[in-house]
Design a protein around this motif. Sequence first.
Motif, PDB file in Angstrom:
ATOM      1  N   LYS A 110     -12.887   2.024  -5.394  1.00  0.00           N
ATOM      2  CA  LYS A 110     -13.198   3.479  -5.185  1.00  0.00           C
ATOM      3  C   LYS A 110     -12.294   3.928  -4.180  1.00  0.00           C
ATOM      4  CE  LYS A 110     -18.129   3.207  -6.043  1.00  0.00           C
ATOM      5  NZ  LYS A 110     -18.303   1.631  -6.116  1.00  0.00           N
ATOM      6  N   SER A 111     -11.695   5.325  -4.331  1.00  0.00           N
ATOM      7  CA  SER A 111     -10.931   6.072  -3.402  1.00  0.00           C
ATOM      8  C   SER A 111     -11.943   6.999  -2.828  1.00  0.00           C
ATOM      9  CB  SER A 111      -9.754   6.545  -3.908  1.00  0.00           C
ATOM     10  OG  SER A 111      -9.022   5.634  -4.416  1.00  0.00           O
ATOM     11  N   TYR A 112     -11.804   7.126  -1.468  1.00  0.00           N
ATOM     12  CA  TYR A 112     -12.710   8.144  -0.754  1.00  0.00           C
ATOM     13  C   TYR A 112     -11.797   9.133   0.187  1.00  0.00           C
ATOM     14  CZ  TYR A 112     -16.490   4.627  -1.483  1.00  0.00           C
ATOM     15  OH  TYR A 112     -17.453   3.667  -2.009  1.00  0.00           O
ATOM     16  N   TYR A 113     -11.970  10.412  -0.356  1.00  0.00           N
ATOM     17  CA  TYR A 113     -11.134  11.562   0.259  1.00  0.00           C
ATOM     18  C   TYR A 113     -12.582  12.497   1.099  1.00  0.00           C
ATOM     19  CZ  TYR A 113      -7.264  10.594  -2.564  1.00  0.00           C
ATOM     20  OH  TYR A 113      -6.319   9.869  -3.361  1.00  0.00           O
ATOM     21  N   GLY A 114     -12.061  12.553   2.465  1.00  0.00           N
ATOM     22  CA  GLY A 114     -12.879  13.274   3.041  1.00  0.00           C
ATOM     23  C   GLY A 114     -12.324  13.912   4.258  1.00  0.00           C
ATOM     24  N   PRO A 115     -11.691  13.094   5.199  1.00  0.00           N
ATOM     25  CA  PRO A 115     -10.983  13.583   6.240  1.00  0.00           C
ATOM     26  C   PRO A 115      -9.688  14.402   6.060  1.00  0.00           C
ATOM     27  CG  PRO A 115     -11.350  11.327   6.730  1.00  0.00           C
ATOM     28  CD  PRO A 115     -11.836  11.764   5.252  1.00  0.00           C
ATOM     29  N   TYR A 116      -9.321  15.466   6.736  1.00  0.00           N
ATOM     30  CA  TYR A 116      -8.079  16.327   6.781  1.00  0.00           C
ATOM     31  C   TYR A 116      -6.753  15.564   7.431  1.00  0.00           C
ATOM     32  CZ  TYR A 116     -11.237  19.389   4.166  1.00  0.00           C
ATOM     33  OH  TYR A 116     -12.197  19.924   3.705  1.00  0.00           O
ATOM     34  N   ASP A 117      -7.116  14.777   8.250  1.00  0.00           N
ATOM     35  CA  ASP A 117      -6.040  14.210   9.119  1.00  0.00           C
ATOM     36  C   ASP A 117      -6.049  12.580   8.926  1.00  0.00           C
ATOM     37  OD1 ASP A 117      -3.788  13.653  10.730  1.00  0.00           O
ATOM     38  OD2 ASP A 117      -4.701  15.107  12.383  1.00  0.00           O
ATOM     39  N   GLU A 118      -5.243  11.797   9.704  1.00  0.00           N
ATOM     40  CA  GLU A 118      -5.221  10.480   9.402  1.00  0.00           C
ATOM     41  C   GLU A 118      -6.648   9.883   9.886  1.00  0.00           C
ATOM     42  OE1 GLU A 118      -1.759   8.623  11.293  1.00  0.00           O
ATOM     43  OE2 GLU A 118      -0.282  10.187  10.336  1.00  0.00           O
ATOM     44  N   THR A 119      -6.910   8.603   9.145  1.00  0.00           N
ATOM     45  CA  THR A 119      -8.002   7.991   9.337  1.00  0.00           C
ATOM     46  C   THR A 119      -7.677   6.721  10.464  1.00  0.00           C
ATOM     47  OG1 THR A 119      -7.811   6.674   7.588  1.00  0.00           O
ATOM     48  CG2 THR A 119      -9.322   8.153   7.353  1.00  0.00           C
ATOM     49  N   PHE A 160       0.905  -1.233   0.076  1.00  0.00           N
ATOM     50  CA  PHE A 160      -0.025  -0.216  -0.073  1.00  0.00           C
ATOM     51  C   PHE A 160       0.910   1.106  -0.027  1.00  0.00           C
ATOM     52  CE2 PHE A 160      -2.894  -2.994   2.058  1.00  0.00           C
ATOM     53  CZ  PHE A 160      -3.875  -2.958   1.170  1.00  0.00           C
ATOM     54  N   HIS A 161       2.162   1.296   0.195  1.00  0.00           N
ATOM     55  CA  HIS A 161       3.154   2.200   0.087  1.00  0.00           C
ATOM     56  C   HIS A 161       3.147   3.216   1.163  1.00  0.00           C
ATOM     57  CE1 HIS A 161       4.365   0.873  -4.058  1.00  0.00           C
ATOM     58  NE2 HIS A 161       2.813   0.790  -4.198  1.00  0.00           N
ATOM     59  N   LYS A 162       2.236   3.237   1.746  1.00  0.00           N
ATOM     60  CA  LYS A 162       1.946   3.971   3.164  1.00  0.00           C
ATOM     61  C   LYS A 162       1.509   3.241   4.381  1.00  0.00           C
ATOM     62  CE  LYS A 162       3.224   7.886   1.064  1.00  0.00           C
ATOM     63  NZ  LYS A 162       2.379   8.908   0.497  1.00  0.00           N
ATOM     64  N   PRO A 163       1.834   3.631   5.588  1.00  0.00           N
ATOM     65  CA  PRO A 163       1.553   3.105   6.913  1.00  0.00           C
ATOM     66  C   PRO A 163      -0.068   2.956   6.587  1.00  0.00           C
ATOM     67  CG  PRO A 163       2.950   4.286   7.508  1.00  0.00           C
ATOM     68  CD  PRO A 163       2.784   4.706   6.018  1.00  0.00           C
ATOM     69  N   VAL A 164      -0.780   1.711   7.010  1.00  0.00           N
ATOM     70  CA  VAL A 164      -2.236   1.349   7.037  1.00  0.00           C
ATOM     71  C   VAL A 164      -2.704   1.474   8.369  1.00  0.00           C
ATOM     72  CG1 VAL A 164      -4.090  -0.442   6.477  1.00  0.00           C
ATOM     73  CG2 VAL A 164      -2.150   0.190   4.909  1.00  0.00           C
ATOM     74  N   SER A 165      -3.850   2.210   8.854  1.00  0.00           N
ATOM     75  CA  SER A 165      -4.061   2.307  10.264  1.00  0.00           C
ATOM     76  C   SER A 165      -5.095   1.083  10.585  1.00  0.00           C
ATOM     77  CB  SER A 165      -4.749   3.613  10.437  1.00  0.00           C
ATOM     78  OG  SER A 165      -5.921   4.100   9.389  1.00  0.00           O
ATOM     79  N   SER A 166      -6.063   0.781   9.671  1.00  0.00           N
ATOM     80  CA  SER A 166      -7.247  -0.154   9.806  1.00  0.00           C
ATOM     81  C   SER A 166      -7.679  -0.753   8.658  1.00  0.00           C
ATOM     82  CB  SER A 166      -7.993   0.310  10.527  1.00  0.00           C
ATOM     83  OG  SER A 166      -8.754   1.547   9.840  1.00  0.00           O
ATOM     84  N   THR A 182      -7.772   2.056   5.103  1.00  0.00           N
ATOM     85  CA  THR A 182      -7.499   3.218   5.600  1.00  0.00           C
ATOM     86  C   THR A 182      -6.030   3.579   5.750  1.00  0.00           C
ATOM     87  OG1 THR A 182      -7.756   3.024   7.969  1.00  0.00           O
ATOM     88  CG2 THR A 182      -9.658   3.898   6.612  1.00  0.00           C
ATOM     89  N   LYS A 183      -5.534   4.788   4.982  1.00  0.00           N
ATOM     90  CA  LYS A 183      -4.106   4.976   5.166  1.00  0.00           C
ATOM     91  C   LYS A 183      -4.249   6.466   4.744  1.00  0.00           C
ATOM     92  CE  LYS A 183      -2.645   4.712   0.440  1.00  0.00           C
ATOM     93  NZ  LYS A 183      -1.560   4.146  -0.745  1.00  0.00           N
ATOM     94  N   GLU A 184      -3.469   7.175   5.819  1.00  0.00           N
ATOM     95  CA  GLU A 184      -3.199   8.592   5.945  1.00  0.00           C
ATOM     96  C   GLU A 184      -4.826   9.204   5.889  1.00  0.00           C
ATOM     97  OE1 GLU A 184      -0.891   9.578   2.255  1.00  0.00           O
ATOM     98  OE2 GLU A 184       0.872   9.710   3.734  1.00  0.00           O
TER      99      GLU A 184
END
Length: 935
Positions: free
Chosen positions: A138-147, A95-101, A114-116
């Motif tokens: 699909k890619s969902y953009y909404g939050p302004y900080d990490e999920t 996923f190229h970035k750390p995944v939170s959940s 969820t990442k970043e």
Amino acid sequence: MKFAYRFSNLLGAVYRQGNLSFSKDGNAVISPVGNRVSVFDLKNNTSETLPISTTKNITCVGVSPDGSLAIVVDEDGAALLVSLITRAVLHHFHFHKPVSSIRFSPDGRKFVVTKENVALLYHAPGKQREFNAFVLDKSYYGPYDETTCIDWTDDSKCFVVGSKDMSTWVFGAERWANLIYYSLGGHKDIILGCFFEKDSLDLYTVSQDGALCVWESDTELDGLVLKKNCDKPGPRRQEGDDEEEEEDEDRVEGEESEVIRGKTETPKDKKEVKNVRYKHRSKHFFNKEGDFNNLTAAAYHKPTHILVTGFASGIFHLHELPEFNLIHSLSISDQRIASVAVNSSGDWIAFGCSRMGQLLVWEWQSESYVFKQQGHFNNMASLAYSPDGQYIVTGGDDGKVKVWNTNSGLCFVTFTEHTSSVTNVAFTSSGFVIVSASLDGTVRAYDLHRWAPRSGVSLGGRKREKGFEYRNFRTFTSPRPAQFSSLAVDVSGELVSAGAQDSFEIFLWSMQTGRLLEVLGGHEGPVSSLCFSPVQSILASASWDRTVRLWDMLDSWQVKETLPLTSDGLCVTYRPDGQELAVATLNGEISFWNPQTAAQTGSVTGRHDLETGRKETDKITAKQSAKGKSFTALCYSADGESILAGGHSKFVCIYNVKEQMLLKKFEISCNLSFDAMEEFLDRRKMTEFGSLALVDEGAGDGDGVDLSLPGVRRGDMSSRHFKPEIRVSSLRFSPTGRSWAATTTEGLLVYSLDGSLVFDPYDLDLDVTPASIRKQLRLQEWASAIVLAFRLNENALKQEVLEAVPHEQIPVVCGSLPDVYVEKLLGFVATCLEKSSHLQFYMTWAQNLLMLHGQKLKNRSASILPTLQSLQKSIQRHSDSLSKLCDFNMYNIRYAAALSKQKGIKRPIKEEEDPDEMMSEEMSEASLEESDMML
């Protein structure tokens, strides 16, 4: 000897970090342990470590609803798709970035990662074979900080995402006309949990400051309307370059995906249907006493409406929603609860404490522990096998001594009397006494056989069997305070010796009286290792003064021989027959000596075999630093033909003693979260000012450059970002010869023989075929069929032939077997007895082989000792399980008798016959028969 050893199990650690998960039936807990995954079966009380590993520590695990698949993601975002049925890795992804959940949808068709600040919706891999297992939808953009967290509706139509920006976003998994995205506020801290109500769009959100918000939707799930004729949006060039790069990274496999961007304002398009709206119904608070008790984990069970919350102080709460009624509150630890999970029935709750390495399963209705395990929360220093190979005892830097069952992989008793690091542990030859040495200046002996009141003992989640409890019955001390770094117990179990690292002396105590017998002086440096001869009363001691001294315990404790070494002695061990001595020295060599003649018989230079890695803060290359590395742990194999060696490296080497050559190297870990794992530095971390690893983030004073403290060997704990160094501190071969164990930075690793991978025929001929063997079976030539099967040496065929022999023919067949096949058959019977349910059948084989060939086997006792110990281990395991069953049956009979007496029902048993006496007589007869078989 064959070296088809493979990784079998990971003991000594049950939880490190990441989220806990239950299996589909709710009877097993899936726990991430470092870069591995362990499965704990709560019904059968066993543990298993999956034969997979990631390149770094695992941060999150997602399990499919049917329990057949799991997605494991590490700290860097590298993911593995694992089959929980075959225990195999099916797919690799990054996923190229750390995944939170990560969370699967209830129907199992999709999953969200969820990442970043992005939520990525993927098509879950199906049962058919696919070239690309992960297809981005699909890619969902909404939050302004990490999920931070995810939850799905029961029909998989929508999912909700929590964020560190204190907002919660509801997204539609499909293009719904009345719900594309919805943003919820109302919190003043990070969102740690967001949960849908059962079969509803109603929401619960939980934040870190202990606030719970209840959100009510004006639309039911059936009210969602699919948007028709919606075209996928084209590329938006007006968006920022960073977001375009992120979208490109998400589509690394080349698939088409849709991007949905949430905005805080209401969309201006006219809608034919009414949009979904949320109303803030109520708000509740958990910790009203202050901010010092932050909420750290939460889980919600939809069918029972139970919310479980864990806090930084180790307290957890159970609330019933939506009324927010407190069911009960309990403290399970004094450390932070890192993860909470609830099983499918809602009866069991799993808690993970990362700092203590603790895993607990709590049954909240009966308010009792179902499972309670804790590993060493610091480095493990030493281990020892029991004489029958059934138990392993470990000592750690946390001052604890733990005893593990090798069959279940669980700890069943923990001794906490030591106040400092435990440096060495040992079993006596009886297997009922454990001895441990510590830097606190004491050597302690623990009884595993007697009944005693509990004293300083914490049980590992299991009830005490047969009324026995364990205790520390002897404490040995020296006249002057000393730090004991080595330990040895003689064959009789009467003499206990310990070497001091500050006074250069060796202390001898009597196990029976506890008195100090003698203080042996003569070494001019710290005593690094002690070992008693297995056949004589000779004590070997290795020291930093470049000598190994042999002390005669029968001749006034005088020095019998002094063996000169080329460098400082680090470890000494005897061969199982006592005819050879192996010594590891600081220059990386292993020397072999004859203890009778004090002559050196050979040596192995193993410095190059260690292949030590380069630490991030090292100023020299790995090749240069290897010159200062050496073996610190040695152990002979059960037959004495090979020797295991390990030290400051990620490799364990096996050498052939006679040929003095390397046979095989085992890489104990591939976890890059440990230091000294790579041979070369990562060029991406190098700057014109030096390595980025030298910069300690958050350093207050100075220039922020982190310099390790002098003499640090296990990782600099003064650093804000502690990175332990990979090393092997102790090695032991099982007395059965079928496994060996190593205490490492990662935990207690057990490697077992994998017989399925080895085809090793004996005296093979053209006539030895499966067809000819089955022909002999049809002719009822049982002995001939067994001989042919062992010449072909296929386990499945040997078992088929053995189980085809009639029970009454076993004594005749055993008497007519050639001597060379008796030992082979006895070893195979011991292996089958461990796993087979035909207990009486294989016990009959073992009894007849020992009775008819006992004298001949006794003459070769040294060579067949591992086989006999393996047989004893199998019989002991069955004896323990049967005794539990008999105890349970006795309890049921007593209960039925008391119940019938209470209700006035006429009992079918005669008054003069007591059911307890009848059962005890039957058990005593069965135990006598079993004892005869064992003898």
